[in-house]
Design a protein around this motif. Structure first.
Motif, PDB file in Angstrom:
ATOM      1  N   ARG A   1       3.369   7.320  -0.652  1.00 28.20           N
ATOM      2  CA  ARG A   1       3.570   6.195  -1.563  1.00 28.20           C
ATOM      3  C   ARG A   1       4.845   6.469  -2.342  1.00 28.20           C
ATOM      4  O   ARG A   1       5.132   7.604  -2.691  1.00 28.20           O
ATOM      5  CB  ARG A   1       2.402   6.040  -2.533  1.00 28.20           C
TER       6      ARG A   1
ATOM      7  N   GLY B   1      -4.641  14.972   1.930  1.00 27.31           N
ATOM      8  CA  GLY B   1      -5.689  14.052   2.343  1.00 27.31           C
ATOM      9  C   GLY B   1      -5.319  12.582   2.247  1.00 27.31           C
ATOM     10  O   GLY B   1      -6.083  11.719   2.656  1.00 27.31           O
ATOM     11  N   GLN B   2      -4.155  12.287   1.726  1.00 29.26           N
ATOM     12  CA  GLN B   2      -3.707  10.893   1.622  1.00 29.26           C
ATOM     13  C   GLN B   2      -3.249  10.390   2.990  1.00 29.26           C
ATOM     14  O   GLN B   2      -2.613  11.114   3.741  1.00 29.26           O
ATOM     15  CB  GLN B   2      -2.561  10.826   0.604  1.00 29.26           C
ATOM     16  N   LYS B   3      -3.574   9.143   3.330  1.00 36.29           N
ATOM     17  CA  LYS B   3      -3.255   8.591   4.654  1.00 36.29           C
ATOM     18  C   LYS B   3      -1.758   8.426   4.889  1.00 36.29           C
ATOM     19  O   LYS B   3      -1.259   8.658   5.974  1.00 36.29           O
ATOM     20  CB  LYS B   3      -3.924   7.229   4.843  1.00 36.29           C
ATOM     21  N   HIS B   4      -1.042   7.966   3.877  1.00 39.47           N
ATOM     22  CA  HIS B   4       0.399   7.756   4.022  1.00 39.47           C
ATOM     23  C   HIS B   4       1.071   7.969   2.671  1.00 39.47           C
ATOM     24  O   HIS B   4       0.421   7.959   1.637  1.00 39.47           O
ATOM     25  CB  HIS B   4       0.710   6.363   4.572  1.00 39.47           C
TER      26      HIS B   4
ATOM     27  N   LYS C   1      -0.118  15.196  -2.343  1.00 36.07           N
ATOM     28  CA  LYS C   1      -1.483  14.683  -2.452  1.00 36.07           C
ATOM     29  C   LYS C   1      -2.185  14.889  -1.121  1.00 36.07           C
ATOM     30  O   LYS C   1      -2.197  13.998  -0.281  1.00 36.07           O
ATOM     31  CB  LYS C   1      -1.472  13.209  -2.833  1.00 36.07           C
TER      32      LYS C   1
ATOM     33  N   GLN D   1       3.329  12.465   5.107  1.00 31.59           N
ATOM     34  CA  GLN D   1       2.361  11.431   4.751  1.00 31.59           C
ATOM     35  C   GLN D   1       1.591  11.730   3.470  1.00 31.59           C
ATOM     36  O   GLN D   1       1.246  10.824   2.736  1.00 31.59           O
ATOM     37  CB  GLN D   1       1.377  11.222   5.912  1.00 31.59           C
ATOM     38  N   ALA D   2       1.324  12.978   3.171  1.00 30.61           N
ATOM     39  CA  ALA D   2       0.456  13.330   2.043  1.00 30.61           C
ATOM     40  C   ALA D   2       1.273  13.600   0.779  1.00 30.61           C
ATOM     41  O   ALA D   2       1.213  14.680   0.206  1.00 30.61           O
ATOM     42  CB  ALA D   2      -0.397  14.530   2.402  1.00 30.61           C
TER      43      ALA D   2
ATOM     44  N   SER E   1       0.827  -1.212   0.000  1.00 28.06           N
ATOM     45  CA  SER E   1       0.000   0.000   0.000  1.00 28.06           C
ATOM     46  C   SER E   1       0.861   1.262   0.000  1.00 28.06           C
ATOM     47  O   SER E   1       0.372   2.349  -0.291  1.00 28.06           O
ATOM     48  CB  SER E   1      -0.935  -0.002   1.206  1.00 28.06           C
ATOM     49  N   TYR E   2       2.152   1.130   0.297  1.00 32.09           N
ATOM     50  CA  TYR E   2       3.072   2.256   0.293  1.00 32.09           C
ATOM     51  C   TYR E   2       3.778   2.423  -1.052  1.00 32.09           C
ATOM     52  O   TYR E   2       4.705   3.209  -1.162  1.00 32.09           O
ATOM     53  CB  TYR E   2       4.135   2.088   1.386  1.00 32.09           C
TER      54      TYR E   2
END
Length: 120
Positions: A42, A37-40, A35, A77-78, A4-5
């Protein structure tokens, strides 16, 4: 690093390439795309054939992933970012790879300055 990362899809890679600025050092290039609002974060990895044979390319990718795992608490994170290995990356040890990754992430303003000095 969990899947997911990772930036996996070609369209995601192209979005980061087209919409972002790049920074580089001698061994790595980083493209960054914010980005909100992204949780973590990538990350996408690219190691071309000029780096070496398949064994060398996979070793470089393992070193990059391990370096990013160790730097994970200090990364925002975002954000999506791509790490592209240049030709000399296959000559680096694990410690040198982490040092180079830290340097290029600082240039991209993805890593705080005090994060690297705390790890040394």
């Amino acid at each position: 690093m969990r899947k997911s990362y990772r930036v996996k899809k070609e369209q995601d890679f192209q979005t980061v390439f087209e919409a972002s600025q790049s920074v580089a050092n001698r061994n790595f290039v980083v493209y960054r795309l914010d980005k909100p609002g992204q949780k973590h974060f990538r990350v996408g990895l690219s190691v071309g054939k000029k780096v070496g044979n398949a064994v060398m390319r996979n070793q470089v990718k393992r070193y990059i992933r391990q370096s990013l795992t160790e730097l994970k608490p200090d990364l925002p994170q975002a954000v999506d970012f791509l790490v592209i290995a240049r030709r000399g990356a296959n000559q680096l040890t694990m410690a040198e790879t982490k040092q180079n990754i830290s340097h290029v992430l600082k240039l991209a303003k993805l890593l705080k300055e005090e994060a690297d000095s705390a790890s040394e």
